[in-house]
Design a protein around this motif. Structure first.
Motif, PDB file in Angstrom:
ATOM      1  N   LEU A  97       2.338  -7.004  13.763  1.00  0.00           N
ATOM      2  CA  LEU A  97       2.683  -5.595  13.325  1.00  0.00           C
ATOM      3  C   LEU A  97       3.543  -5.906  12.056  1.00  0.00           C
ATOM      4  CD1 LEU A  97       3.071  -3.248  16.000  1.00  0.00           C
ATOM      5  CD2 LEU A  97       1.317  -3.279  14.365  1.00  0.00           C
ATOM      6  N   ALA A  98       4.620  -6.873  12.206  1.00  0.00           N
ATOM      7  CA  ALA A  98       5.521  -6.887  11.020  1.00  0.00           C
ATOM      8  C   ALA A  98       4.984  -7.519   9.982  1.00  0.00           C
ATOM      9  CB  ALA A  98       6.612  -7.680  11.838  1.00  0.00           C
ATOM     10  N   VAL A  99       3.969  -8.405   9.986  1.00  0.00           N
ATOM     11  CA  VAL A  99       3.326  -9.271   8.980  1.00  0.00           C
ATOM     12  C   VAL A  99       2.400  -7.932   8.330  1.00  0.00           C
ATOM     13  CG1 VAL A  99       1.481 -10.900   8.281  1.00  0.00           C
ATOM     14  CG2 VAL A  99       3.403 -11.281  10.003  1.00  0.00           C
ATOM     15  N   ALA A 100       1.833  -7.235   9.165  1.00  0.00           N
ATOM     16  CA  ALA A 100       0.951  -6.252   8.462  1.00  0.00           C
ATOM     17  C   ALA A 100       1.640  -5.244   7.859  1.00  0.00           C
ATOM     18  CB  ALA A 100       0.141  -5.725   9.538  1.00  0.00           C
ATOM     19  N   LEU A 101       2.764  -4.880   8.186  1.00  0.00           N
ATOM     20  CA  LEU A 101       3.652  -3.942   7.382  1.00  0.00           C
ATOM     21  C   LEU A 101       3.988  -4.606   6.005  1.00  0.00           C
ATOM     22  CD1 LEU A 101       5.547  -2.285   9.954  1.00  0.00           C
ATOM     23  CD2 LEU A 101       4.091  -0.999   8.748  1.00  0.00           C
ATOM     24  N   ALA A 103       2.968  -7.056   4.635  1.00  0.00           N
ATOM     25  CA  ALA A 103       1.778  -7.107   3.460  1.00  0.00           C
ATOM     26  C   ALA A 103       1.413  -5.972   2.914  1.00  0.00           C
ATOM     27  CB  ALA A 103       0.458  -7.600   4.412  1.00  0.00           C
ATOM     28  N   GLU A 104       1.333  -4.815   3.528  1.00  0.00           N
ATOM     29  CA  GLU A 104       0.997  -3.446   3.109  1.00  0.00           C
ATOM     30  C   GLU A 104       1.960  -3.022   2.125  1.00  0.00           C
ATOM     31  OE1 GLU A 104       0.315  -0.465   6.227  1.00  0.00           O
ATOM     32  OE2 GLU A 104      -1.219  -1.123   6.547  1.00  0.00           O
ATOM     33  N   ILE A 105       3.350  -3.119   2.001  1.00  0.00           N
ATOM     34  CA  ILE A 105       4.222  -3.084   1.029  1.00  0.00           C
ATOM     35  C   ILE A 105       3.990  -3.694  -0.116  1.00  0.00           C
ATOM     36  CG2 ILE A 105       6.810  -3.182   0.462  1.00  0.00           C
ATOM     37  CD1 ILE A 105       7.133  -2.464   3.345  1.00  0.00           C
ATOM     38  N   LEU A 106       3.917  -5.260   0.046  1.00  0.00           N
ATOM     39  CA  LEU A 106       3.362  -6.169  -0.801  1.00  0.00           C
ATOM     40  C   LEU A 106       2.090  -5.583  -1.833  1.00  0.00           C
ATOM     41  CD1 LEU A 106       4.586  -9.411   0.422  1.00  0.00           C
ATOM     42  CD2 LEU A 106       5.700  -8.093  -1.089  1.00  0.00           C
ATOM     43  N   ALA A 111      -0.417  -3.542  -6.641  1.00  0.00           N
ATOM     44  CA  ALA A 111      -1.371  -2.500  -7.132  1.00  0.00           C
ATOM     45  C   ALA A 111      -0.610  -1.746  -8.083  1.00  0.00           C
ATOM     46  CB  ALA A 111      -1.803  -1.777  -6.000  1.00  0.00           C
ATOM     47  N   TRP A 112       0.521  -1.274  -7.929  1.00  0.00           N
ATOM     48  CA  TRP A 112       1.379  -0.369  -8.905  1.00  0.00           C
ATOM     49  C   TRP A 112       1.577  -1.526 -10.147  1.00  0.00           C
ATOM     50  CZ3 TRP A 112       2.219   4.514  -9.375  1.00  0.00           C
ATOM     51  CH2 TRP A 112       3.316   4.865 -10.315  1.00  0.00           C
TER      52      TRP A 112
END
Lengths: 203, 348
Positions: A97-101, A103-106, A111-112
């Motif tokens: 879960l931590a890795v997924a979170l 990764a999503e922030i990155l 993307a921005w």
């Protein structure tokens, strides 16, 4: 200069108290660290000029939600050993879960940075002269009125649902009749007697 | 004052602002401490007079120095921390209560333009700071590791959270009528009601809310008749049972600072704050701070009067009043006030 110092203090305290929320052994201490984190997050909100959100954060989370957390944690008799026992079992899933979170922030940041997002589509920044209560209120009650009211209904349904699920009629309960208590007069409840010596009182 | 340090003394803006703010805080906080000492004396005198007693009359002329003698006494006592207590939190709790009682004064307007922080979410700041006040009590109750303080803490938490809801709705009615969250703005909006009178409480629509707010503020400061958190017949001294010396004195000071603050809020939100009661030019010759202090003292007298005369509520009656009377009433009033405002100001 002062803003920068304030930012680093607030940010540091948020990070430290967030870490301590997880690390501290006593659940009451965890909740208190969480409150400190909320409070300093409100400080960060003030620094970016969102004073309305900051005050709401303190009123709602620190003033109400965290009080209820603290209430529950203080009242519960928590067995610390059984809490620690699950650590190894849940370590794997926690890590995923931590890795997924992260990764999503990155992904969000990259993307921005990559561009291609039409800037005019972003939420328009508020004029500096308009207090953000006015700006938020205006948007909530005009453009997002139906969404806002729908959110209110969702909360109402959740509340009613919780009450329906947990409420049970107990047989043999006796209720107070407040109106009767208030309407009671001294002359209905008391009697002034002067008994003869050795006679006593008839009840 | 920032201007003074910037132009006359020649400091850069940041430092000028910093110095001016520190001085502003001291100018508010130090007299407040003196006011707390004197108001404790006044409370005891009023209470004694209503019980046909003399009250404090030994230390100084008329007993005026009684609070200082008490302060010296607790200062010289030993601070006792129970062995079973959670030491850090035990000592932190009174500091939280005392600090929270002080920080709200930042947004109180004493005169037009005389306010430490003239922020546009002033009233929300008051709500936010007063919602922190409950932590001092909960932490004291929990960290003492003793039964009576713990019961008291649970009572206090439930009581303060319940009455904060009613207070919130009352404030919403006021904010809608005034059209601003800024406390100075709210005071200015009370000017010239019907052309001759200052104060929302003279408006028949808002008057019932002023009563609800007065009673809720008694409950919020845990004054009689809602002082169930320190009901001595059941809970010894409530959450303060294990405290001694200065840590006890901080609760004492914080409690009375909160009481003065609630008197100030009653005066500011409903009775025109620093404005004179009548909108008549000669009355404006008296400085606004005098009017504000007169109103604060009046409300403090009302608080003492209630403390001296009204018996303590039962806990279930307290909860009933909060949740079943004040909450529906103030919620209905929010609808009523917004309906009237739509009709008057916007048009259907």
């Amino acid at each position: 200069m002062i803003q920068a110092i304030a930012f680093y203090i607030f940010a540091l305290v948020v990070l430290l108290s967030g870490a301590m929320t997880i690390a501290s052994r006593n659940p009451v201490h965890s909740v208190l660290w969480l409150i400190l984190a909320f409070f300093n997050a409100a400080g960060l909100m003030v620094l970016v000029g969102a004073e309305f959100i900051a005050m709401l954060l303190v009123i709602v989370y620190v003033g109400a939600v965290a009080v209820l957390f603290l209430f529950v944690v203080m009242m519960l008799d928590i067995d610390f050993a059984s809490l620690r026992a699950g650590f190894v079992r849940y370590f794997g899933i926690g890590l995923v879960l931590a890795v997924a979170l992260v990764a999503e922030i990155l992904i969000g940041v990259f993307a921005w940075d990559a561009g291609g997002i039409e800037l005019s589509r972003r939420a328009a920044p508020v004029d500096a002269g308009v207090p953000n209560i006015t700006a938020v209120g205006y948007l909530l009650y005009t453009r997002y009125l139906f969404i806002f009211e729908a959110a209110g209904f969702v909360l109402l349904v959740a509340m009613i649902g919780a009450i329906v699920l947990t409420h049970r009629e107990r047989s043999g309960s006796r209720y107070q009749n407040i109106a009767r208590q208030v309407a009671r007069r001294p002359q209905d409840a008391t009697r002034n007697v002067r008994p003869e010596i050795g006679q006593g009182v008839q009840l | 004052m920032t201007d003074f340090f910037e132009t006359s003394v020649g400091l850069p803006y940041g430092w000028a602002w910093f110095l001016a703010t520190i001085i502003g805080i001291l100018v508010i906080a130090l007299p407040l401490m003196l006011a707390v000492a004197m108001i404790i004396y006044a409370d005891r005198k009023i209470w004694a007079a209503m019980a046909l007693r003399r009250g404090p009359n030994v230390v100084g002329p008329f007993g005026l120095l009684q609070s200082f003698a008490d302060g010296l006494k607790v200062f010289l006592q030993e601070t006792i921390v129970p062995t079973a207590a959670n030491k850090g939190l035990f000592l932190l709790a009174p500091i939280i209560t005392f600090t929270v009682a002080l920080i709200v004064w930042a947004v109180v307007p004493f005169q037009p333009e005389v306010v430490l922080a003239d922020i546009n979410v002033g009233l929300l700041y008051v709500l936010a700071a007063s919602s922190l006040g409950v932590y001092g009590i909960i932490l004291a109750g929990w960290s003492s590791n003793s039964k009576y303080p713990f019961f008291s803490a649970i009572r206090a938490a439930a009581q303060m959270v319940s009455y904060e809801v009613a207070i919130g709705f009352v404030l919403i009615s006021i904010v809608m009528w005034a059209g601003t969250f800024n406390l100075t703005g709210i005071v200015e909006a009370q000017k010239g009601l019907y052309g001759f009178i200052n104060g929302f409480a003279f408006n028949p629509l808002l008057f019932p809310m002023s009563i609800v707010f007065l009673i809720s503020s008694l409950a919020e400061t845990q004054r009689a008749p809602f002082d169930l958190t320190e009901a001595e017949s059941e809970l010894v001294a409530g959450y303060q049972t294990e405290y001694s010396s200065m840590s006890f004195a901080l609760y004492w000071l914080g409690e009375y600072a909160n009481v003065i603050l609630m008197c100030t809020l009653n005066a500011t939100l409903f009775w025109g704050g620093y404005l004179p009661p009548l909108d008549w030019a000669p009355l404006y010759a008296v400085p606004g701070i005098i009017w504000l202090f007169a109103k604060i003292l009046f409300f403090f007298f009302v608080f003492s009067w209630i403390k001296a005369t009204v018996p303590r509520y039962r806990y279930d009656q307290l909860m009933r009043l909060g949740w079943k009377v004040f909450l529906p009433l103030s919620l209905f009033w929010v609808f009523l006030v917004s309906g009237v405002l739509m009709f008057m100001r916007v048009g259907i």
